[in-house]
Structures are given as structure tokens and as C-alpha cells.
Design an enzyme around this catalytic site. Structure first.
Site, mmCIF file in Angstrom:
data_model
loop_
_atom_site.group_PDB
_atom_site.id
_atom_site.type_symbol
_atom_site.label_atom_id
_atom_site.label_comp_id
_atom_site.label_asym_id
_atom_site.label_seq_id
_atom_site.Cartn_x
_atom_site.Cartn_y
_atom_site.Cartn_z
ATOM 1 N N HIS A 1 73.677 -5.992 78.529
ATOM 2 C CA HIS A 1 72.674 -6.432 79.504
ATOM 3 C C HIS A 1 72.263 -5.191 80.285
ATOM 4 O O HIS A 1 73.084 -4.286 80.466
ATOM 5 C CB HIS A 1 73.268 -7.403 80.523
ATOM 6 C CG HIS A 1 73.807 -8.677 79.963
ATOM 7 N ND1 HIS A 1 75.071 -8.801 79.465
ATOM 8 C CD2 HIS A 1 73.237 -9.897 79.860
ATOM 9 C CE1 HIS A 1 75.272 -10.036 79.060
ATOM 10 N NE2 HIS A 1 74.168 -10.726 79.288
ATOM 11 N N ASP B 1 74.859 -4.314 82.826
ATOM 12 C CA ASP B 1 76.177 -3.864 82.341
ATOM 13 C C ASP B 1 76.223 -2.334 82.342
ATOM 14 O O ASP B 1 77.275 -1.737 82.539
ATOM 15 C CB ASP B 1 76.437 -4.286 80.885
ATOM 16 C CG ASP B 1 76.463 -5.782 80.677
ATOM 17 O OD1 ASP B 1 76.649 -6.514 81.655
ATOM 18 O OD2 ASP B 1 76.295 -6.205 79.511
ATOM 19 N N MET C 1 71.333 -4.557 69.820
ATOM 20 C CA MET C 1 70.787 -5.677 70.613
ATOM 21 C C MET C 1 70.919 -5.371 72.096
ATOM 22 O O MET C 1 71.876 -4.744 72.528
ATOM 23 C CB MET C 1 71.562 -6.955 70.263
ATOM 24 C CG MET C 1 71.155 -8.196 71.027
ATOM 25 S SD MET C 1 72.020 -8.403 72.608
ATOM 26 C CE MET C 1 73.315 -9.540 72.150
ATOM 27 N N GLU D 1 68.996 -17.938 72.784
ATOM 28 C CA GLU D 1 70.367 -18.470 72.716
ATOM 29 C C GLU D 1 70.497 -19.739 73.544
ATOM 30 O O GLU D 1 70.236 -19.733 74.751
ATOM 31 C CB GLU D 1 71.344 -17.395 73.220
ATOM 32 C CG GLU D 1 72.791 -17.842 73.225
ATOM 33 C CD GLU D 1 73.739 -16.723 73.642
ATOM 34 O OE1 GLU D 1 73.326 -15.540 73.648
ATOM 35 O OE2 GLU D 1 74.899 -17.031 73.962
ATOM 36 N N LYS E 1 72.544 -23.164 75.134
ATOM 37 C CA LYS E 1 73.850 -23.589 75.663
ATOM 38 C C LYS E 1 73.628 -24.911 76.398
ATOM 39 O O LYS E 1 72.636 -25.048 77.112
ATOM 40 C CB LYS E 1 74.388 -22.517 76.618
ATOM 41 C CG LYS E 1 75.807 -22.767 77.096
ATOM 42 C CD LYS E 1 76.348 -21.561 77.852
ATOM 43 C CE LYS E 1 77.744 -21.823 78.346
ATOM 44 N NZ LYS E 1 78.283 -20.685 79.122
ATOM 45 N N GLU F 1 75.389 -19.385 69.192
ATOM 46 C CA GLU F 1 76.769 -18.978 69.529
ATOM 47 C C GLU F 1 77.742 -20.098 69.154
ATOM 48 O O GLU F 1 77.523 -21.257 69.511
ATOM 49 C CB GLU F 1 76.886 -18.654 71.019
ATOM 50 C CG GLU F 1 78.344 -18.361 71.388
ATOM 51 C CD GLU F 1 78.563 -17.941 72.836
ATOM 52 O OE1 GLU F 1 77.806 -17.091 73.325
ATOM 53 O OE2 GLU F 1 79.511 -18.470 73.448
ATOM 54 N N HIS G 1 78.871 -22.311 72.114
ATOM 55 C CA HIS G 1 77.872 -23.160 72.761
ATOM 56 C C HIS G 1 77.555 -24.405 71.948
ATOM 57 O O HIS G 1 77.433 -25.498 72.502
ATOM 58 C CB HIS G 1 76.605 -22.350 73.026
ATOM 59 C CG HIS G 1 76.848 -21.196 73.947
ATOM 60 N ND1 HIS G 1 75.869 -20.296 74.284
ATOM 61 C CD2 HIS G 1 77.965 -20.781 74.597
ATOM 62 C CE1 HIS G 1 76.379 -19.380 75.103
ATOM 63 N NE2 HIS G 1 77.648 -19.656 75.295
ATOM 64 N N ASP H 1 76.140 -14.923 67.700
ATOM 65 C CA ASP H 1 77.254 -14.695 68.624
ATOM 66 C C ASP H 1 78.496 -15.382 68.069
ATOM 67 O O ASP H 1 78.614 -16.621 68.101
ATOM 68 C CB ASP H 1 76.924 -15.253 70.028
ATOM 69 C CG ASP H 1 76.095 -14.274 70.851
ATOM 70 O OD1 ASP H 1 75.713 -13.211 70.315
ATOM 71 O OD2 ASP H 1 75.837 -14.583 72.030
ATOM 72 N N ASP I 1 83.028 -23.089 78.340
ATOM 73 C CA ASP I 1 82.676 -22.026 77.386
ATOM 74 C C ASP I 1 83.843 -21.043 77.287
ATOM 75 O O ASP I 1 84.005 -20.172 78.137
ATOM 76 C CB ASP I 1 81.415 -21.320 77.916
ATOM 77 C CG ASP I 1 80.853 -20.302 76.961
ATOM 78 O OD1 ASP I 1 81.159 -20.372 75.764
ATOM 79 O OD2 ASP I 1 80.102 -19.440 77.431
ATOM 80 N N ASP J 1 84.715 -18.772 74.813
ATOM 81 C CA ASP J 1 84.455 -17.414 74.281
ATOM 82 C C ASP J 1 85.726 -16.763 73.735
ATOM 83 O O ASP J 1 86.040 -15.599 74.029
ATOM 84 C CB ASP J 1 83.842 -16.513 75.368
ATOM 85 C CG ASP J 1 82.445 -16.941 75.771
ATOM 86 O OD1 ASP J 1 81.756 -17.587 74.964
ATOM 87 O OD2 ASP J 1 82.029 -16.614 76.904
ATOM 88 N N ASP K 1 80.710 -12.302 70.770
ATOM 89 C CA ASP K 1 80.469 -12.588 72.187
ATOM 90 C C ASP K 1 81.702 -13.323 72.713
ATOM 91 O O ASP K 1 81.693 -14.543 72.865
ATOM 92 C CB ASP K 1 79.209 -13.429 72.370
ATOM 93 C CG ASP K 1 78.880 -13.593 73.844
ATOM 94 O OD1 ASP K 1 79.532 -12.910 74.669
ATOM 95 O OD2 ASP K 1 78.010 -14.404 74.181
HETATM 96 C C1 GLT Z 1 77.017 -14.345 78.884
HETATM 97 C C2 GLT Z 1 76.909 -15.573 78.049
HETATM 98 C C3 GLT Z 1 76.697 -15.264 76.630
HETATM 99 C C4 GLT Z 1 75.389 -14.596 76.349
HETATM 100 C C5 GLT Z 1 75.299 -13.258 76.973
HETATM 101 C C6 GLT Z 1 73.911 -12.718 76.780
HETATM 102 S S1 GLT Z 1 75.758 -13.241 78.615
HETATM 103 O O1 GLT Z 1 78.230 -13.701 78.639
HETATM 104 O O2 GLT Z 1 78.094 -16.354 78.220
HETATM 105 O O3 GLT Z 1 76.803 -16.392 75.809
HETATM 106 O O4 GLT Z 1 75.273 -14.407 74.968
HETATM 107 O O5 GLT Z 1 73.119 -12.916 77.887
HETATM 108 MN MN MN Z 2 79.796 -18.431 75.371
HETATM 109 MN MN MN Z 3 76.500 -15.701 73.758
#
Ligand code: GLT
Ligand code: MN
Ligand code: MN
Length: 404
Positions: free
Chosen positions: A55, A58, A89, A182, A184, A218, A221, A246, A256, A258, A305
Site C-alpha cells: 500500500h 506501507d 502489485m 477485491e 469481502k 482472497e 474473504h 490473495d 478474517d 489471514d 495475503d
Molecule cells: C488488508 C486486507 C487485505 C487486502 C489488502 C489490500 S489490505 O490487509 O485485509 O485483504 O488485500 O488492500
Molecule cells: Mn483477509
Molecule cells: Mn486481501
């Protein structure tokens, strides 16, 4: 070193915000030190990654002066060069700053929407300067709790206006860049607009410059919604819209998470890698009725991600990064063996009916008439067992490494 050791040519990427995640959560303080972006570049290169994504904020902290920005970017580029990493990206942080508390592009406040466009144009310039070819949009705050605050149709229209504006900006600058949207379903907002990849795919078809816009699905998500991630990715590929991905891990119905890729639901992860890599030989052949833009396999960067468990120290973070990449390669090897197994091939071989098939291929009034009159016995058709139990067991045995 073994066959599963990650290498540059595997195209694995991580975000600065992923391996750089210090382990803060809504209930607790960070557990790890904040790392410099240049150190992340060095460590990722040592792990065998291909690229690093970011980002705007970041890399260049929010509120930096132009001179500070230039110095940071110069050092970062030097680190990329020194360690042979690329930035495939980039994206905009449109969620952390208080100004975005009620959305960015969908905010009711035209000042907020203008600021979001301004920030994104600058971030696009930064991404392109670093070599990015894909630009992700994750609408972190685009949603509501008090849903009466705006007509959801207005939110959709505002998002369209922003995408049309930014696509035109990219074209006007002659940047070689595509957008990847993306989805969510919720978190951090109670309900987010465009909650699934399917919603995004339809939205894209309504844009002025739809050809340069695809999706960035993702794992976490789509899984939060309780949906099949593999099907979402497949539908994106079927219409040529998988521009980025992702990868991570997630339990159904949770926040979420991750998590490390492959750390949850290995079977979905296996099927995903199989789909992305096109190990099924049938994937190369577009079936009748296929979309002209169909992607037989995904050839873009493989982005993780995700972040290490909050229990980890610095060493654990790099073990997490290597583990993510190794698991992908392991699953790829397992998928190849599965698809090369003659018993699997025999079970899934497509059957064609020489008499009926041509009638289904295309509507003509003759075909319709012939089809209506054709002697088709649904009882006989229903009597055949499909042996999907055997097929699924073969998948499990390949996955567990006892076959092939
Ligand atoms: C954030 C989010 C991710 C996105 C990123 C891109 S930022 O961490 O949870 O799923 O992909 O903006
Ligand atoms: Mn996520
Ligand atoms: Mn993501």
C-alpha cells in the site's frame, strides 16, 4: 534445498503488510518489532520470493513530505535492485486514516471522495514507478452499520464513478496497469458493498473500461461468506478476469483470519492449486460454450495475503513465509500426480452422446424440434452410479501422499 524450496521463478509475492505485520489485534498490542521495508525486501529475497507488494502508506508513511517520499522510494528501489525483487502489485490504503471512517469512494461526503481519488492517483503513480502491473482495490471501509445512511445504489454508482475516473487516469498517463477488485463480506464494516467476487464480476461488466478491470479474490474473504473459493476463482477465470489472487487460510464463518496458505482446509487448497496451475489436462481445452476470454491457467503472481500467528517472533515470521510457498509447491506436485493417475482420468472422462450432443450445441428450430422428440430415458440415466466416492478417496490418497 529440495524440490519444494521456493525459487524466484515460482512467482511468489508477499505484501509489506503481511510479513511486516507486528501482531496487533483488536484486543492486544503488537508482539513483534516494526521492520523497515528494505529489511523485508532482503529477507523475502533470502526466502526465495519473487516480489513484494505494498500500500502507499506501507512504504511512505501518511503525511510524509515530497522530499521524504523521494528519499524513501530511492532507498527502497535500491534494495529491490540489490536483492533482485520486483513489485508486481500496488494498492492504496483507503481504510486506516480517520477520514475514511465511513468509506472512501462511497462516502456521502464529496470532500472524502475527492481525497480518496487524489490519494489513489498518487499511489498509482508510486506503484507504476516501482514497476507494478496490477493495482488492487480493497474497499476496506466501503460499507455500513447504520444502513439507512445512504441508498446502497448510490454507493454502487459512486464506486462506478471512481473506477471510471481512475481507469481513465491510467489510460491518460499511458500506464501499463490493470485493476483488480477485491471483495469481502464484512469486517471492518458491519456489511460491505460488493461482498463477494461474484458481485465484483457483475459490477465490472458495468464499467466504462471493463477490459482493464478484473478481480483479486482472497481465500479468507470468500470462505468467510461460507462459499467455495475454488468456484469463485473458476468463475473469474472462465471469463478471463483473474488478474491477481490473495492466498491464505481461513476457517468458515470466522473473522478474517489471514492464516498461512494451506494451514486450513487442505482439500480446498489442493483444488485451488490444481485449478490455478491447470494440472487437469482437460483444463487446456475450452469446452463448448466457453467464454472467449477463458483462462486455462493463471500465470500472474502468487500473492500471500496472510500473516504469522501472533505467537511468533521474527524467526517464526520467516518460517511462516517459507511454509506458505512450500505448501503451494507441495500441492502443485500432488495435483500433477492426481491428474496423471489413469484411474482418475478414467473416472472423470467426459462422455458424449453422438446423437444428442449436436442437438444441444446450438439453438435452431430444427434442433429444438429434434430434441423435443428425442427418446431420452431419465430413469436409465439416473440409474448409473457416478463413482465420485472413489474419485474423492483417490484425491485424499494423493493429498496424503500414499499414491503416485
Ligand atoms: C488488508 C486486507 C487485505 C487486502 C489488502 C489490500 S489490505 O490487509 O485485509 O485483504 O488485500 O488492500
Ligand atoms: Mn483477509
Ligand atoms: Mn486481501
Amino acid at each position: 534445498m529440495d524440490a519444494f524450496t521456493p525459487r524466484r521463478e515460482d512467482r511468489f509475492t508477499f505484501g509489506l503488510w503481511t510479513v511486516g505485520n507486528p501482531g496487533r489485534d483488536p484486543f492486544g498490542e503488537p508482539v513483534r518489532a516494526v521492520q523497515k521495508p528494505t529489511r523485508i525486501v532482503e529477507k523475502l529475497a533470502q526466502c526465495g520470493a519473487y516480489g513484494v507488494n505494498l500500500h502507499d502508506d506501507d512504504l511512505v508513511p501518511f503525511g510524509s513530505s515530497a522530499a521524504q517520499r523521494d528519499a524513501i522510494v530511492r532507498d527502497f528501489k535500491a534494495a529491490l535492485e540489490a536483492h533482485g525483487l520486483v513489485v508486481p502489485m500496488a494498492t492504496t490504503n483507503l481504510f486506516s486514516q480517520p477520514v475514511f471512517k465511513d468509506g472512501a469512494f462511497t462516502s456521502n461526503d464529496p470532500g472524502v471522495r475527492a481525497f480518496a481519488l487524489q490519494k489513489t492517483m498518487k499511489a498509482i503513480d508510486l506503484g507504476v514507478e516501482l514497476g507494478a502491473k496490477a493495482y488492487v482495490f480493497w474497499g476496506g471501509r466501503e460499507g455500513t452499520e447504520a444502513d439507512a445512511c445512504r441508498d446502497p445504489r448510490a454507493a454502487i454508482a459512486r464506486m462506478r464513478e471512481a473506477m471510471d475516473f481512475l481507469c481513465a487516469y491510467v489510460k491518460d498517463q499511458r500506464y501499463d496497469l490493470v485493476f483488480a477488485l477485491e471483495a469481502k463480506p464484512n469486517e471492518p464494516r458491519g456489511d460491505m458493498y460488493f461482498p463477494t467476487t461474484g458481485h465484483m464480476l457483475h459490477f465490472i461488466s458495468t464499467l466504462q473500461h471493463a477490459a482493464m478491470v478484473g478481480v483479486n479474490p482472497e481465500v479468507a474473504h470468500e470462505t468467510m461468506s461460507g462459499l467455495s473459493f475454488v468456484h469463485a476463482v473458476a468463475q473469474s477465470m472462465e471469463c478471463g478476469k483473474l488478474f491477481h489472487i490473495d492466498l491464505n487460510g481461513q476457517k468458515i464463518g470466522r473473522y478474517d483470519q489471514d492464516l498461512r496458505f494451506g494451514s486450513e482446509d487442505l482439500k480446498q487448497a489442493f483444488l485451488l492449486v490444481r485449478l490455478l496451475e491447470g494440472t487437469d489436462p482437460d483444463a487446456a481445452k475450452a469446452p463448448r460454450g466457453a467464454h472467449p476470454a477463458r483462462q486455462a491457467r493463471y500465470t500472474g503472481p502468487l500473492h500471500f495475503d496472510s500473516h504469522a500467528y501472533r505467537t511468533e517472533d521474527d524467526e517464526g515470521v520467516w518460517a511462516f513465509a517459507v511454509g506458505s510457498m512450500r505448501t503451494y509447491k507441495l500441492l502443485h506436485a500432488r495435483a500433477k500426480a492426481f491428474d496423471a493417475d489413469p484411474e482418475v482420468r478414467a473416472l472423470i472422462a467426459e462422455r458424449r452422446d453422438a446423437a444428442l450432443d449436436p442437438l444441444c450445441a446450438r439453438y435452431t428450430s430444427e434442433n429444438a424440434r429434434a430434441l423435443r422428440a428425442a427418446p431420452i430415458d431419465p430413469v436409465a440415466l439416473a440409474q448409473r452410479g457416478l463413482a465420485w466416492e472413489r474419485l474423492d478417496q483417490l484425491l485424499v490418497e494423493h493429498l496424503l501422499g500414499v499414491r503416485g
